[in-house]
Design a protein around this motif. Structure first.
Motif, short mmCIF file in Angstrom:
data_model
loop_
_atom_site.label_atom_id
_atom_site.label_comp_id
_atom_site.label_asym_id
_atom_site.label_seq_id
_atom_site.Cartn_x
_atom_site.Cartn_y
_atom_site.Cartn_z
N VAL A 263 41.20 77.97 61.79
CA VAL A 263 42.46 78.41 62.31
C VAL A 263 42.45 78.61 64.11
N PRO B 224 49.34 80.90 49.85
CA PRO B 224 49.00 81.78 51.10
C PRO B 224 48.71 83.19 50.41
N ASP C 248 50.65 83.35 58.79
CA ASP C 248 50.90 81.96 59.16
C ASP C 248 52.08 81.67 60.05
N GLY D 114 46.13 82.67 59.36
CA GLY D 114 46.17 81.43 59.06
C GLY D 114 46.15 81.24 57.82
N CYS D 115 46.63 81.59 56.82
CA CYS D 115 46.46 81.68 55.32
C CYS D 115 46.72 80.21 54.89
N GLY D 116 47.61 79.54 55.75
CA GLY D 116 47.93 78.29 55.01
C GLY D 116 49.08 78.26 54.25
N THR D 117 49.84 77.17 53.90
CA THR D 117 50.89 77.10 53.23
C THR D 117 50.81 76.55 51.88
N SER E 222 39.52 84.23 59.14
CA SER E 222 40.06 83.30 59.36
C SER E 222 39.28 82.10 59.01
N SER F 83 49.14 88.28 54.42
CA SER F 83 48.83 86.74 54.70
C SER F 83 49.80 86.57 55.82
#
Ligand SMILES: C[S@@+](CC[C@H](N)C(=O)[O-])C[C@H]1O[C@@H](n2cnc3c(N)ncnc32)[C@H](O)[C@@H]1O
Length: 295
Positions: free
Chosen positions: A174, A67, A86, A61-64, A171, A84
Motif C-alpha cells: 500500500v 475488504p 481503502d 489499503g484493504c483492497g476491493t 498494510s 477496513s
C-alpha cells in the motif's frame, strides 16, 4: 491440514456454494489463502511488540476484492474493533460472499486461523457471531451489522477518520502507492493512538513488471527525475526510512529484502538515484517495517 471438528464429508455444506461462485472469478484474488498470508504476516510482526487483544485495529489499503477478510481474522484473534480502509469502493455482495467463504474456512480449520491462544470452541463461537446465512446470500450489512467492524473509503492523504483512533494498523503493498509520501505518513501518524504500533510491507518494484514482460522490477529507475506513472511513488528504501522518522515514528524494526538487478542495468539507472544511493541500496525491492507512535 486436518480439520479438528469436522469430518471431510461435512465440508461440502460449507464449500459447495462459496467455492463454486467465487473461484470462477479472478477478482476474488485467491480468497482465504491471500487473507492468510497478509493477516498472518501482520499479526506476527505486531505480536513481537504488542498484543492484539482489545485493540482498535485498522487494515490500511484493504483492497476491493476482500475488504473485510484481514479485519475479520484480527477480530477473531482478539481485536476489540476493526476498520477496513481503502481509497476505492468495493462490491458489497462480493465482499459478503468472500467473507462467508473465509469464515467457512475458519470453522473447518480453526487451528490454522486461531493464533491468540483462545480455545477452539471460543474461536468458533467468535465465527458464529457473524450472520453467516446473510453473508452467504451476499448481504454484507446484515452479515456484520452487530459486529464492531467499520469500513471507510477515504484517501489517506486527507483521511476521513478520527485522529488517534487506531491502536494497531497493518498494510501490505500500500505505502508505495502514496504519491505524496511525506504528507501521507504524517496523516498515518495522526491516525495512530499514542503508543500505537503499525506494520507495513512495502513493495518497491516497478509495478509495470506485473503486467508486461517489457519491464523488470527496476525499470522505472531508468526514467528521468520528473517521471511518474501515477501508480507508484518510486521511493527507495533509503529515502523511506528518514521520512517515516520525520513524521514522528519510532522505527522498531526495518527489514530490507533485495534481489539482483539484470546484468548491466545499473548503467541505465538515472544519475539522480546513483548520486544518492549505492547499487546495493537500489537493489532493495521490499521493506517490512514496524513503527511506533510515542506514548
Ligand atoms: C496493491 S493493493 C493491496 C491490497 C491488499 N492490501 C492486499 O495485499 O491484497 C493497494 C491498495 O491500496 C489502496 N490505496 C492506494 N493509495 C491509497 C490511498 N492514498 N489511501 C487509501 N488507500 C490507498 C488501493 O486502493 C488498493 O486497494
Amino acid at each position: 491440514m486436518q480439520a479438528s471438528q469436522f469430518h471431510w464429508s461435512e465440508l461440502d455444506k460449507y464449500y459447495t456454494y462459496s467455492r463454486r461462485t467465487l473461484s470462477a472469478d479472478s477478482a476474488w484474488r485467491y480468497g482465504p489463502e491471500r487473507v492468510f498470508v497478509v493477516a498472518k504476516e501482520g499479526y506476527d510482526a505486531i505480536s513481537k511488540h504488542a498484543s492484539m487483544y482489545n485493540k482498535r485495529y485498522c487494515d490500511l489499503g484493504c483492497g476491493t476484492f476482500h475488504p473485510f477478510g484481514v479485519s475479520a481474522v484480527m477480530l477473531l484473534n482478539g481485536a476489540q474493533s476493526t476498520i477496513s480502509l481503502d481509497l476505492e469502493h468495493s462490491d458489497h455482495t462480493r465482499a459478503a460472499e468472500a467473507l462467508y467463504d473465509l469464515l467457512s474456512e475458519c470453522i473447518v480449520f480453526p487451528e490454522k486461523w486461531n493464533w491468540s491462544g483462545k480455545s477452539v470452541d471460543e474461536f468458533i463461537e467468535g465465527v458464529r457471531q457473524f450472520n453467516l446465512e446473510a453473508l452467504k446470500q451476499g448481504k454484507l450489512v446484515e452479515g456484520i451489522s452487530h459486529l464492531p467492524m467499520g469500513y471507510i473509503v477515504t484517501d489517506i492523504h486527507s483521511p476521513q477518520i478520527q485522529p488517534e483512533s487506531v491502536d494497531i494498523m497493518t498494510s501490505r503493498a500500500v505505502l508505495e502507492h502514496f504519491l505524496n509520501f511525506e504528507l501521507a505518513v504524517k496523516r498515518l501518524y495522526s491516525i495512530m493512538a499514542p503508543g500505537g504500533i503499525s506494520f507495513h510491507s512495502i513493495d518497491l518494484v516497478d509495478h509495470r513488471a506485473y503486467e508486461s514482460k517489457d519491464f523488470h522490477y527496476w525499470s522505472f529507475l531508468s526514467e528521468d527525475e520528473g517521471w511518474s506513472d501515477g501508480v507508484c511513488n518510486r521511493l527507495r528504501s533509503k529515502e523511506i526510512r528518514p521520512l517515516l522518522e520525520q513524521a514522528g515514528f519510532e522505527i522498531l524494526s526495518y527489514v530490507e529484502k533485495s534481489s539482483d538487478m539484470p546484468e548491466g542495468f545499473i548503467n541505465q539507472v538515472s544519475p539522480h538515484f546513483l548520486k544518492e544511493m549505492t547499487p546495493q541500496e537500489l537493489c532493495v525491492i521490499v521493506v517490512e517495517c514496524v513503527l511506533k507512535k510515542a506514548e
